[in-house]
Design a protein around this motif. Structure first.
Motif, PDB file in Angstrom:
ATOM      1  N   VAL A   8       0.848  -1.195   0.000  1.00  0.00           N
ATOM      2  CA  VAL A   8       0.000   0.000   0.000  1.00  0.00           C
ATOM      3  C   VAL A   8       0.882   1.244   0.000  1.00  0.00           C
ATOM      4  CG1 VAL A   8      -1.680   1.337   1.334  1.00  0.00           C
ATOM      5  CG2 VAL A   8      -1.982  -1.129   1.058  1.00  0.00           C
ATOM      6  N   THR A   9       1.898   1.260   0.857  1.00  0.00           N
ATOM      7  CA  THR A   9       2.823   2.395   0.910  1.00  0.00           C
ATOM      8  C   THR A   9       3.546   2.559  -0.416  1.00  0.00           C
ATOM      9  OG1 THR A   9       3.142   2.071   3.277  1.00  0.00           O
ATOM     10  CG2 THR A   9       4.797   3.381   2.132  1.00  0.00           C
ATOM     11  N   ALA A  10       3.994   1.444  -0.987  1.00  0.00           N
ATOM     12  CA  ALA A  10       4.678   1.507  -2.279  1.00  0.00           C
ATOM     13  C   ALA A  10       3.750   2.078  -3.345  1.00  0.00           C
ATOM     14  CB  ALA A  10       5.164   0.117  -2.687  1.00  0.00           C
ATOM     15  N   GLY A  11       2.511   1.613  -3.358  1.00  0.00           N
ATOM     16  CA  GLY A  11       1.543   2.123  -4.330  1.00  0.00           C
ATOM     17  C   GLY A  11       1.291   3.609  -4.170  1.00  0.00           C
ATOM     18  N   ILE A  12       1.191   4.061  -2.931  1.00  0.00           N
ATOM     19  CA  ILE A  12       0.966   5.483  -2.665  1.00  0.00           C
ATOM     20  C   ILE A  12       2.159   6.312  -3.127  1.00  0.00           C
ATOM     21  CG2 ILE A  12       0.773   7.202  -0.808  1.00  0.00           C
ATOM     22  CD1 ILE A  12      -0.986   5.075   0.662  1.00  0.00           C
ATOM     23  N   ASN A  13       3.379   5.837  -2.840  1.00  0.00           N
ATOM     24  CA  ASN A  13       4.571   6.578  -3.249  1.00  0.00           C
ATOM     25  C   ASN A  13       4.726   6.599  -4.769  1.00  0.00           C
ATOM     26  OD1 ASN A  13       5.238   7.306  -0.666  1.00  0.00           O
ATOM     27  ND2 ASN A  13       6.652   5.614  -0.362  1.00  0.00           N
ATOM     28  N   VAL A  14       4.364   5.513  -5.425  1.00  0.00           N
ATOM     29  CA  VAL A  14       4.415   5.483  -6.892  1.00  0.00           C
ATOM     30  C   VAL A  14       3.378   6.452  -7.455  1.00  0.00           C
ATOM     31  CG1 VAL A  14       4.025   4.040  -8.927  1.00  0.00           C
ATOM     32  CG2 VAL A  14       5.410   3.166  -7.051  1.00  0.00           C
ATOM     33  N   LEU A  15       2.194   6.498  -6.844  1.00  0.00           N
ATOM     34  CA  LEU A  15       1.183   7.472  -7.277  1.00  0.00           C
ATOM     35  C   LEU A  15       1.669   8.909  -7.079  1.00  0.00           C
ATOM     36  CD1 LEU A  15      -2.175   5.923  -6.012  1.00  0.00           C
ATOM     37  CD2 LEU A  15      -1.503   6.346  -8.382  1.00  0.00           C
ATOM     38  N   GLY A  16       2.389   9.147  -5.992  1.00  0.00           N
ATOM     39  CA  GLY A  16       2.969  10.479  -5.751  1.00  0.00           C
ATOM     40  C   GLY A  16       3.965  10.848  -6.832  1.00  0.00           C
ATOM     41  N   ALA A  17       4.770   9.882  -7.259  1.00  0.00           N
ATOM     42  CA  ALA A  17       5.741  10.130  -8.330  1.00  0.00           C
ATOM     43  C   ALA A  17       5.025  10.413  -9.650  1.00  0.00           C
ATOM     44  CB  ALA A  17       6.675   8.934  -8.473  1.00  0.00           C
ATOM     45  N   ILE A  18       3.962   9.651  -9.912  1.00  0.00           N
ATOM     46  CA  ILE A  18       3.180   9.871 -11.127  1.00  0.00           C
ATOM     47  C   ILE A  18       2.588  11.277 -11.118  1.00  0.00           C
ATOM     48  CG2 ILE A  18       1.041   9.206 -12.310  1.00  0.00           C
ATOM     49  CD1 ILE A  18       1.692   6.278 -11.447  1.00  0.00           C
ATOM     50  N   ASP A  19       2.011  11.671  -9.994  1.00  0.00           N
ATOM     51  CA  ASP A  19       1.414  12.996  -9.866  1.00  0.00           C
ATOM     52  C   ASP A  19       2.469  14.094 -10.052  1.00  0.00           C
ATOM     53  OD1 ASP A  19      -0.830  14.715  -9.308  1.00  0.00           O
ATOM     54  OD2 ASP A  19       0.098  15.092  -7.352  1.00  0.00           O
ATOM     55  N   ALA A  20       3.647  13.901  -9.468  1.00  0.00           N
ATOM     56  CA  ALA A  20       4.715  14.895  -9.585  1.00  0.00           C
ATOM     57  C   ALA A  20       5.175  15.033 -11.040  1.00  0.00           C
ATOM     58  CB  ALA A  20       5.892  14.499  -8.697  1.00  0.00           C
TER      59      ALA A  20
END
Length: 112
Positions: A8-20
């Motif tokens: 879940v944390t990995a998915g959230i951080n990957v989503l943050g990178a996508i958003d950035a």
């Protein structure tokens, strides 16, 4: 074994990178060969890439070279090639889907 929280944390951080990356691409002019990222976006992208490597390694896969090149580039500059950014964005979206599947599988295993 990895916990649900890891995926879940990995998915959230990957989503943050996508958003950035999407935010940096949106700010750039359409004809620009490169984009500029802020320090905060750089941090989000780097965390997302680290977690993307984690997710890929759990599937026995290696990170695409574009993610490594992006990390190296961000270490020395806040300017990134538009093509590399788009390629990294595509790779991160694939990894995010893998992380979501892993998290869901772990939740189902816990529920069983």
């Amino acid at each position: 074994m990895f916990s649900t929280r890891d995926f879940v944390t990995a998915g959230i951080n990957v989503l943050g990178a996508i958003d950035a990356l999407e935010g940096a691409l949106a700010r750039a002019t359409s004809g620009a060969d490169s984009i500029c990222v802020t320090e905060h976006e750089k941090d989000l992208i780097c965390m997302g890439i680290v977690d993307a490597r984690f997710v890929l390694s759990t599937h026995g896969l290696q990170a695409d070279k574009v993610l490594t090149l992006l990390t190296i580039r961000l270490a020395s500059s806040l300017e990134v090639s538009r093509t590399k950014a788009l390629s990294a964005l595509s790779e991160l979206r694939t990894v995010e889907a893998l992380a979501a599947v892993d998290a869901k599988a772990n939740l189902q295993a816990i529920a069983a």
